[in-house]
Write a protein that holds these residues in place. Structure first.
Motif, PDB file in Angstrom:
ATOM      1  N   MET A 140     -45.350 -12.068 -99.337  1.00 52.97           N
ATOM      2  CA  MET A 140     -46.555 -11.394 -99.786  1.00 52.97           C
ATOM      3  C   MET A 140     -46.796 -11.735-101.260  1.00 52.97           C
ATOM      4  O   MET A 140     -45.872 -11.701-102.060  1.00 52.97           O
ATOM      5  CB  MET A 140     -46.365  -9.882 -99.591  1.00 52.97           C
ATOM      6  CG  MET A 140     -47.625  -9.117 -99.540  1.00 52.97           C
ATOM      7  SD  MET A 140     -47.484  -7.307 -99.243  1.00 52.97           S
ATOM      8  CE  MET A 140     -46.180  -7.110 -98.082  1.00 52.97           C
ATOM      9  N   ASN A 141     -48.026 -12.042-101.578  1.00 52.42           N
ATOM     10  CA  ASN A 141     -48.461 -12.343-102.946  1.00 52.42           C
ATOM     11  C   ASN A 141     -48.086 -11.185-103.877  1.00 52.42           C
ATOM     12  O   ASN A 141     -48.190 -10.017-103.515  1.00 52.42           O
ATOM     13  CB  ASN A 141     -49.980 -12.571-102.880  1.00 52.42           C
ATOM     14  CG  ASN A 141     -50.665 -12.677-104.215  1.00 52.42           C
ATOM     15  OD1 ASN A 141     -50.373 -11.944-105.140  1.00 52.42           O
ATOM     16  ND2 ASN A 141     -51.616 -13.577-104.290  1.00 52.42           N
ATOM     17  N   GLU A 142     -47.679 -11.512-105.090  1.00 50.35           N
ATOM     18  CA  GLU A 142     -47.235 -10.491-106.048  1.00 50.35           C
ATOM     19  C   GLU A 142     -48.321  -9.455-106.324  1.00 50.35           C
ATOM     20  O   GLU A 142     -48.043  -8.258-106.400  1.00 50.35           O
ATOM     21  CB  GLU A 142     -46.797 -11.155-107.360  1.00 50.35           C
ATOM     22  CG  GLU A 142     -46.292 -10.171-108.385  1.00 50.35           C
ATOM     23  CD  GLU A 142     -45.875 -10.834-109.686  1.00 50.35           C
ATOM     24  OE1 GLU A 142     -45.935 -10.154-110.712  1.00 50.35           O
ATOM     25  OE2 GLU A 142     -45.494 -12.027-109.666  1.00 50.35           O
ATOM     26  N   ASN A 143     -49.564  -9.881-106.481  1.00 45.76           N
ATOM     27  CA  ASN A 143     -50.649  -8.935-106.746  1.00 45.76           C
ATOM     28  C   ASN A 143     -50.931  -8.042-105.545  1.00 45.76           C
ATOM     29  O   ASN A 143     -51.288  -6.876-105.713  1.00 45.76           O
ATOM     30  CB  ASN A 143     -51.921  -9.669-107.179  1.00 45.76           C
ATOM     31  CG  ASN A 143     -51.807 -10.231-108.579  1.00 45.76           C
ATOM     32  OD1 ASN A 143     -51.027  -9.746-109.395  1.00 45.76           O
ATOM     33  ND2 ASN A 143     -52.549 -11.281-108.846  1.00 45.76           N
ATOM     34  N   VAL A 144     -50.746  -8.583-104.352  1.00 39.39           N
ATOM     35  CA  VAL A 144     -50.895  -7.776-103.145  1.00 39.39           C
ATOM     36  C   VAL A 144     -49.865  -6.655-103.188  1.00 39.39           C
ATOM     37  O   VAL A 144     -50.176  -5.482-102.931  1.00 39.39           O
ATOM     38  CB  VAL A 144     -50.738  -8.643-101.870  1.00 39.39           C
ATOM     39  CG1 VAL A 144     -50.667  -7.779-100.623  1.00 39.39           C
ATOM     40  CG2 VAL A 144     -51.883  -9.649-101.761  1.00 39.39           C
ATOM     41  N   THR A 145     -48.639  -6.996-103.533  1.00 43.22           N
ATOM     42  CA  THR A 145     -47.560  -6.008-103.622  1.00 43.22           C
ATOM     43  C   THR A 145     -47.857  -4.959-104.691  1.00 43.22           C
ATOM     44  O   THR A 145     -47.617  -3.763-104.477  1.00 43.22           O
ATOM     45  CB  THR A 145     -46.217  -6.717-103.921  1.00 43.22           C
ATOM     46  OG1 THR A 145     -45.979  -7.668-102.883  1.00 43.22           O
ATOM     47  CG2 THR A 145     -45.072  -5.739-103.981  1.00 43.22           C
ATOM     48  N   VAL A 146     -48.388  -5.391-105.818  1.00 42.95           N
ATOM     49  CA  VAL A 146     -48.720  -4.449-106.895  1.00 42.95           C
ATOM     50  C   VAL A 146     -49.750  -3.428-106.408  1.00 42.95           C
ATOM     51  O   VAL A 146     -49.585  -2.217-106.614  1.00 42.95           O
ATOM     52  CB  VAL A 146     -49.238  -5.193-108.153  1.00 42.95           C
ATOM     53  CG1 VAL A 146     -49.849  -4.227-109.162  1.00 42.95           C
ATOM     54  CG2 VAL A 146     -48.115  -5.996-108.789  1.00 42.95           C
ATOM     55  N   PHE A 147     -50.797  -3.886-105.745  1.00 37.05           N
ATOM     56  CA  PHE A 147     -51.824  -2.964-105.257  1.00 37.05           C
ATOM     57  C   PHE A 147     -51.276  -2.052-104.162  1.00 37.05           C
ATOM     58  O   PHE A 147     -51.605  -0.860-104.105  1.00 37.05           O
ATOM     59  CB  PHE A 147     -53.074  -3.704-104.774  1.00 37.05           C
ATOM     60  CG  PHE A 147     -53.988  -4.096-105.901  1.00 37.05           C
ATOM     61  CD1 PHE A 147     -54.699  -3.134-106.609  1.00 37.05           C
ATOM     62  CD2 PHE A 147     -54.136  -5.421-106.263  1.00 37.05           C
ATOM     63  CE1 PHE A 147     -55.539  -3.490-107.660  1.00 37.05           C
ATOM     64  CE2 PHE A 147     -54.971  -5.793-107.308  1.00 37.05           C
ATOM     65  CZ  PHE A 147     -55.679  -4.820-108.005  1.00 37.05           C
ATOM     66  N   LEU A 148     -50.437  -2.581-103.292  1.00 34.86           N
ATOM     67  CA  LEU A 148     -49.853  -1.757-102.239  1.00 34.86           C
ATOM     68  C   LEU A 148     -48.923  -0.698-102.838  1.00 34.86           C
ATOM     69  O   LEU A 148     -48.947   0.463-102.419  1.00 34.86           O
ATOM     70  CB  LEU A 148     -49.111  -2.637-101.229  1.00 34.86           C
ATOM     71  CG  LEU A 148     -48.759  -1.978 -99.910  1.00 34.86           C
ATOM     72  CD1 LEU A 148     -49.999  -1.426 -99.209  1.00 34.86           C
ATOM     73  CD2 LEU A 148     -48.050  -2.980 -99.005  1.00 34.86           C
ATOM     74  N   LEU A 203     -57.590  -7.144 -99.125  1.00 38.76           N
ATOM     75  CA  LEU A 203     -58.561  -8.171 -99.520  1.00 38.76           C
ATOM     76  C   LEU A 203     -57.881  -9.320-100.258  1.00 38.76           C
ATOM     77  O   LEU A 203     -58.170 -10.492 -99.992  1.00 38.76           O
ATOM     78  CB  LEU A 203     -59.672  -7.560-100.378  1.00 38.76           C
ATOM     79  CG  LEU A 203     -60.636  -6.643 -99.632  1.00 38.76           C
ATOM     80  CD1 LEU A 203     -61.501  -5.858-100.609  1.00 38.76           C
ATOM     81  CD2 LEU A 203     -61.494  -7.438 -98.654  1.00 38.76           C
ATOM     82  N   LEU A 204     -56.977  -8.991-101.161  1.00 36.93           N
ATOM     83  CA  LEU A 204     -56.263 -10.048-101.892  1.00 36.93           C
ATOM     84  C   LEU A 204     -55.437 -10.922-100.962  1.00 36.93           C
ATOM     85  O   LEU A 204     -55.264 -12.109-101.221  1.00 36.93           O
ATOM     86  CB  LEU A 204     -55.369  -9.448-102.972  1.00 36.93           C
ATOM     87  CG  LEU A 204     -56.047  -9.123-104.284  1.00 36.93           C
ATOM     88  CD1 LEU A 204     -55.073  -8.428-105.227  1.00 36.93           C
ATOM     89  CD2 LEU A 204     -56.613 -10.363-104.946  1.00 36.93           C
ATOM     90  N   SER A 205     -54.947 -10.346 -99.878  1.00 38.67           N
ATOM     91  CA  SER A 205     -54.183 -11.143 -98.906  1.00 38.67           C
ATOM     92  C   SER A 205     -55.062 -12.207 -98.251  1.00 38.67           C
ATOM     93  O   SER A 205     -54.566 -13.199 -97.726  1.00 38.67           O
ATOM     94  CB  SER A 205     -53.544 -10.256 -97.837  1.00 38.67           C
ATOM     95  OG  SER A 205     -54.502  -9.820 -96.884  1.00 38.67           O
ATOM     96  N   GLU A 206     -56.371 -11.991 -98.320  1.00 36.68           N
ATOM     97  CA  GLU A 206     -57.356 -12.948 -97.798  1.00 36.68           C
ATOM     98  C   GLU A 206     -57.998 -13.742 -98.929  1.00 36.68           C
ATOM     99  O   GLU A 206     -59.013 -14.406 -98.725  1.00 36.68           O
ATOM    100  CB  GLU A 206     -58.447 -12.200 -97.015  1.00 36.68           C
ATOM    101  CG  GLU A 206     -57.937 -11.397 -95.846  1.00 36.68           C
ATOM    102  CD  GLU A 206     -57.465 -12.275 -94.706  1.00 36.68           C
ATOM    103  OE1 GLU A 206     -58.194 -13.216 -94.342  1.00 36.68           O
ATOM    104  OE2 GLU A 206     -56.372 -11.998 -94.177  1.00 36.68           O
ATOM    105  N   GLU A 207     -57.439 -13.610-100.131  1.00 37.51           N
ATOM    106  CA  GLU A 207     -57.929 -14.279-101.334  1.00 37.51           C
ATOM    107  C   GLU A 207     -59.340 -13.838-101.719  1.00 37.51           C
ATOM    108  O   GLU A 207     -60.149 -14.610-102.224  1.00 37.51           O
ATOM    109  CB  GLU A 207     -57.824 -15.798-101.206  1.00 37.51           C
ATOM    110  CG  GLU A 207     -56.380 -16.250-101.021  1.00 37.51           C
ATOM    111  CD  GLU A 207     -56.211 -17.756-100.957  1.00 37.51           C
ATOM    112  OE1 GLU A 207     -57.178 -18.489-101.229  1.00 37.51           O
ATOM    113  OE2 GLU A 207     -55.088 -18.176-100.633  1.00 37.51           O
TER     114      GLU A 207
END
Length: 125
Positions: free
Chosen positions: A1-9, A47-51
């Motif tokens: 998982m993208n780092e920013n995705v993790t931050v938002f989660l 959304l970030l997971s879909e760029e």
């Protein structure tokens, strides 16, 4: 998982914890706001997971509906819940005479919990 995705989660789960703590203290109106922010950050993670980057409340809502609800990747109920709780958050934050009931705050927290956990499961699959 993208780092920013993790931050938002992570932010989403932190907001859920805050909403629950506020519920326990009888701070129902504030709990509604934190429940919404949990959903908002979870939607940003999805959304970030879909760029797709969206940072405004309207932008996140519109992009989430377009990307995940209209395509059937998440149930229609999630789209309706997100919009409904956004409206409740606006009332809780900006309408001076708005007071959430304890029942409404608990229900909002439960809906937000399901939403956030579903997005976490989606991101981990």
């Amino acid at each position: 998982m993208n780092e920013n995705v993790t931050v938002f989660l992570d932010k989403a789960f932190e907001c859920l914890a805050d909403a629950n703590a506020l519920l326990e203290k009888g701070r129902d109106t504030a709990s509604v706001s934190r429940s919404y922010y949990a959903m908002f950050h979870a939607a940003q993670a999805a959304l970030l997971s879909e760029e797709i980057e969206a940072y405004t409340h309207t932008g996140v809502n519109v992009q989430f509906q377009k990307t995940f609800i209209k395509t059937g990747r998440f149930p229609l109920l999630f789209g309706k819940t997100f919009s409904k709780i956004l409206d409740q958050r606006l009332k809780s934050d900006y309408e001076i005479d708005f007071k959430a009931s304890s029942e409404d705050a608990k229900h909002t927290f439960e809906e937000a919990s399901v939403f956030v956990k579903s997005i976490r499961d989606f991101l981990q699959s």
